[in-house]
Motif scaffolding. Structure first.
Motif, PDB file in Angstrom:
ATOM      1  N   GLY A 253      67.138  12.879  23.090  1.00 25.31           N
ATOM      2  CA  GLY A 253      67.713  11.642  22.569  1.00 25.31           C
ATOM      3  C   GLY A 253      66.705  10.602  22.151  1.00 25.31           C
ATOM      4  N   LEU A 254      65.433  11.026  21.948  1.00 28.82           N
ATOM      5  CA  LEU A 254      64.376  10.087  21.592  1.00 28.82           C
ATOM      6  C   LEU A 254      63.791  10.436  20.216  1.00 28.82           C
ATOM      7  N   PRO A 255      64.513  10.144  19.140  1.00 30.23           N
ATOM      8  CA  PRO A 255      63.977  10.384  17.802  1.00 30.23           C
ATOM      9  C   PRO A 255      62.913   9.348  17.462  1.00 30.23           C
ATOM     10  N   VAL A 256      62.171   9.579  16.383  1.00 29.64           N
ATOM     11  CA  VAL A 256      61.172   8.605  15.933  1.00 29.64           C
ATOM     12  C   VAL A 256      61.889   7.374  15.389  1.00 29.64           C
ATOM     13  N   PHE A 257      61.565   6.228  15.945  1.00 23.33           N
ATOM     14  CA  PHE A 257      62.156   4.961  15.522  1.00 23.33           C
ATOM     15  C   PHE A 257      61.237   4.208  14.569  1.00 23.33           C
ATOM     16  N   ASP A 258      59.933   4.279  14.827  1.00 23.80           N
ATOM     17  CA  ASP A 258      58.961   3.555  14.016  1.00 23.80           C
ATOM     18  C   ASP A 258      57.591   4.187  14.248  1.00 23.80           C
ATOM     19  N   THR A 259      56.616   3.797  13.447  1.00 22.42           N
ATOM     20  CA  THR A 259      55.247   4.262  13.637  1.00 22.42           C
ATOM     21  C   THR A 259      54.282   3.089  13.533  1.00 22.42           C
ATOM     22  N   VAL A 260      53.151   3.219  14.222  1.00 18.70           N
ATOM     23  CA  VAL A 260      52.015   2.315  14.055  1.00 18.70           C
ATOM     24  C   VAL A 260      50.791   3.195  13.879  1.00 18.70           C
ATOM     25  N   THR A 261      49.678   2.582  13.481  1.00 22.96           N
ATOM     26  CA  THR A 261      48.457   3.341  13.213  1.00 22.96           C
ATOM     27  C   THR A 261      47.364   2.965  14.191  1.00 22.96           C
ATOM     28  N   SER A 262      46.818   3.946  14.897  1.00 19.47           N
ATOM     29  CA  SER A 262      45.669   3.712  15.767  1.00 19.47           C
ATOM     30  C   SER A 262      44.436   3.518  14.892  1.00 19.47           C
ATOM     31  N   MET A 263      43.720   2.414  15.125  1.00 18.04           N
ATOM     32  CA  MET A 263      42.551   2.076  14.327  1.00 18.04           C
ATOM     33  C   MET A 263      41.398   1.706  15.252  1.00 18.04           C
ATOM     34  N   SER A 264      40.170   1.874  14.769  1.00 21.80           N
ATOM     35  CA  SER A 264      39.001   1.565  15.588  1.00 21.80           C
ATOM     36  C   SER A 264      37.955   0.840  14.769  1.00 21.80           C
ATOM     37  N   LEU A 265      37.115   0.103  15.468  1.00 19.28           N
ATOM     38  CA  LEU A 265      36.003  -0.623  14.864  1.00 19.28           C
ATOM     39  C   LEU A 265      34.780  -0.408  15.747  1.00 19.28           C
ATOM     40  N   GLY A 266      33.677   0.027  15.154  1.00 21.04           N
ATOM     41  CA  GLY A 266      32.462   0.249  15.926  1.00 21.04           C
ATOM     42  C   GLY A 266      32.342   1.645  16.467  1.00 21.04           C
ATOM     43  N   GLY A 267      33.011   2.597  15.855  1.00 15.25           N
ATOM     44  CA  GLY A 267      32.938   3.986  16.295  1.00 15.25           C
ATOM     45  C   GLY A 267      34.300   4.626  16.295  1.00 15.25           C
ATOM     46  N   THR A 268      34.413   5.821  15.737  1.00 18.18           N
ATOM     47  CA  THR A 268      35.696   6.503  15.693  1.00 18.18           C
ATOM     48  C   THR A 268      36.060   7.035  17.068  1.00 18.18           C
ATOM     49  N   TRP A 269      37.249   6.718  17.518  1.00 16.91           N
ATOM     50  CA  TRP A 269      37.655   7.054  18.880  1.00 16.91           C
ATOM     51  C   TRP A 269      38.087   8.505  18.998  1.00 16.91           C
ATOM     52  N   PHE A 270      38.696   9.041  17.938  1.00 15.52           N
ATOM     53  CA  PHE A 270      39.255  10.385  18.011  1.00 15.52           C
ATOM     54  C   PHE A 270      38.389  11.420  17.308  1.00 15.52           C
ATOM     55  N   ALA A 271      37.110  11.112  17.070  1.00 11.98           N
ATOM     56  CA  ALA A 271      36.252  12.045  16.337  1.00 11.98           C
ATOM     57  C   ALA A 271      36.140  13.382  17.056  1.00 11.98           C
ATOM     58  N   ASP A 272      36.135  13.358  18.383  1.00 13.10           N
ATOM     59  CA  ASP A 272      36.069  14.589  19.183  1.00 13.10           C
ATOM     60  C   ASP A 272      37.393  14.734  19.911  1.00 13.10           C
ATOM     61  N   ASP A 273      38.422  15.104  19.174  1.00 14.31           N
ATOM     62  CA  ASP A 273      39.771  15.145  19.720  1.00 14.31           C
ATOM     63  C   ASP A 273      39.890  16.236  20.769  1.00 14.31           C
ATOM     64  N   GLN A 274      40.178  15.806  21.992  1.00  9.03           N
ATOM     65  CA  GLN A 274      40.232  16.764  23.092  1.00  9.03           C
ATOM     66  C   GLN A 274      41.423  17.714  22.986  1.00  9.03           C
ATOM     67  N   ALA A 275      42.377  17.407  22.079  1.00  5.42           N
ATOM     68  CA  ALA A 275      43.535  18.285  21.943  1.00  5.42           C
ATOM     69  C   ALA A 275      43.121  19.679  21.485  1.00  5.42           C
ATOM     70  N   ALA A 276      41.949  19.770  20.854  1.00  8.05           N
ATOM     71  CA  ALA A 276      41.488  21.065  20.357  1.00  8.05           C
ATOM     72  C   ALA A 276      40.826  21.898  21.447  1.00  8.05           C
ATOM     73  N   LYS A 277      40.696  21.362  22.635  1.00  9.57           N
ATOM     74  CA  LYS A 277      40.028  22.061  23.724  1.00  9.57           C
ATOM     75  C   LYS A 277      41.060  22.512  24.759  1.00  9.57           C
ATOM     76  N   PRO A 278      41.410  23.778  24.789  1.00  7.33           N
ATOM     77  CA  PRO A 278      42.416  24.267  25.735  1.00  7.33           C
ATOM     78  C   PRO A 278      42.058  23.925  27.176  1.00  7.33           C
ATOM     79  N   GLY A 279      43.060  23.444  27.903  1.00  8.90           N
ATOM     80  CA  GLY A 279      42.854  23.138  29.312  1.00  8.90           C
ATOM     81  C   GLY A 279      42.343  21.737  29.577  1.00  8.90           C
ATOM     82  N   HIS A 280      41.923  21.019  28.533  1.00  8.25           N
ATOM     83  CA  HIS A 280      41.427  19.654  28.726  1.00  8.25           C
ATOM     84  C   HIS A 280      42.601  18.681  28.713  1.00  8.25           C
ATOM     85  N   PRO A 281      42.642  17.737  29.656  1.00  8.41           N
ATOM     86  CA  PRO A 281      43.769  16.796  29.686  1.00  8.41           C
ATOM     87  C   PRO A 281      43.838  15.935  28.428  1.00  8.41           C
TER      88      PRO A 281
END
Length: 292
Positions: A253-281
């Motif tokens: 019962g939780l469809p997408v209602f809206d979106t926002v954009t994660s942004m960074s200044l002074g270094g990209t936060w998601f450059a090494d996205d841990q989602a690509a590493k199996p077993g990593h939280p």
């Protein structure tokens, strides 16, 4: 700042009456209650723009989780002043206060152009999912694992797991969250492998943060909260776009209602996205858009 026929001055947000802050967020359609504003003030710093008779026309907050990491949130400008450079004025003050530390924020569509002009880089989409909770089946608990309620005694282990997923030490924030949240932990090999916190917020209840190493574990720790709030308003903010996890949220019962954009200044936060590493939280649900 001189705007039209009156002057605005900056004041410490800690000195402002909660009624005025609540009125400001209502003005732009944000759901924050007085209690939500107070929790944010307890975990960060901020400013408001006031006129000579104390009316509040804008706000901005920052949350220093580490010497080298700050999140920015609650950047609000009243509709009357949005076309007069008011948001830039507030953000310039935030930059002065935070210095050279890397910044991270979640931008609404209305503020996106402003942050780009200030040098922020768009990185990820956050999906605000909300609605009336529906109990969608019973997920199977992984073999050899058990679920249990979270207690204050779990603080150190929760902070350590969150650090691996989030990349910053949020011990002070978690200590406060555990005072106002109910939580579920997935225990594997006598250690917390995944967890979910849930608390009152805005129109009802918000789920977050959620930390797990895969979709199955995330679903297992979230499901008890969905079941407990069946028929009630529930919200969850996530960066997960596809897969079994967002599919589970839609069925719940939780469809997408809206979106926002994660942004960074002074270094990209998601450059090494841990989602690509199996077993990593991985962070499956944010604490909030302001606190990330």
């Amino acid at each position: 700042m001189r705007l039209q026929s009156f002057d605005l001055q900056l004041s410490d947000i800690a000195e402002i009456d909660l009624e005025k802050l609540h009125a400001l967020s209502l003005m732009v359609g944000w759901p924050h209650r007085r209690k939500d504003w107070q929790m944010l003030r307890e975990n960060g710093y901020g400013i408001v723009a006031q006129d000579e008779i104390g009316r509040v026309f804008g706000s901005a907050m920052w949350f220093p989780f580490a010497d080298d990491f700050v999140t920015v949130g609650m950047v609000i400008t009243s509709p009357r002043l949005q076309a007069h450079g008011h948001g830039r004025w507030l953000m310039d003050h935030v930059l002065k206060q935070t210095g050279s530390r890397p910044l991270r924020l979640n931008s609404t569509r209305a503020a996106h152009r402003l942050y780009l002009s200030m040098g922020f880089t768009a990185e990820k989409t956050v999906y605000q999912r909300q609605g009336t909770a529906v109990r969608a089946g019973e997920p199977e608990i992984p073999h050899g694992a058990v679920l249990r309620e979270i207690t204050m005694g779990d603080l150190t282990e929760l902070v350590a797991l969150d650090y691996l997923a989030y990349g910053a030490d949020r011990a002070a924030l978690f200590a406060r969250l555990l005072q106002v949240s109910k939580g579920v932990a997935l225990i594997r090999d006598n250690r917390i492998a995944a967890f979910c916190l849930c608390r009152s917020f805005g129109r009802g209840t918000v789920i977050g943060p959620v930390v797990a190493s895969d979709d199955a574990d995330a679903i297992v720790v979230i499901h008890p909260h969905v079941a407990a709030h069946e028929g009630d308003f529930l919200r969850l903010d996530t960066r997960q776009r596809t897969g079994t996890f967002p599919e589970f949220l839609t069925r719940s019962g939780l469809p997408v209602f809206d979106t926002v954009t994660s942004m960074s200044l002074g270094g990209t936060w998601f450059a090494d996205d841990q989602a690509a590493k199996p077993g990593h939280p991985l962070t499956y649900a944010l604490v909030s858009q302001a606190l990330s």
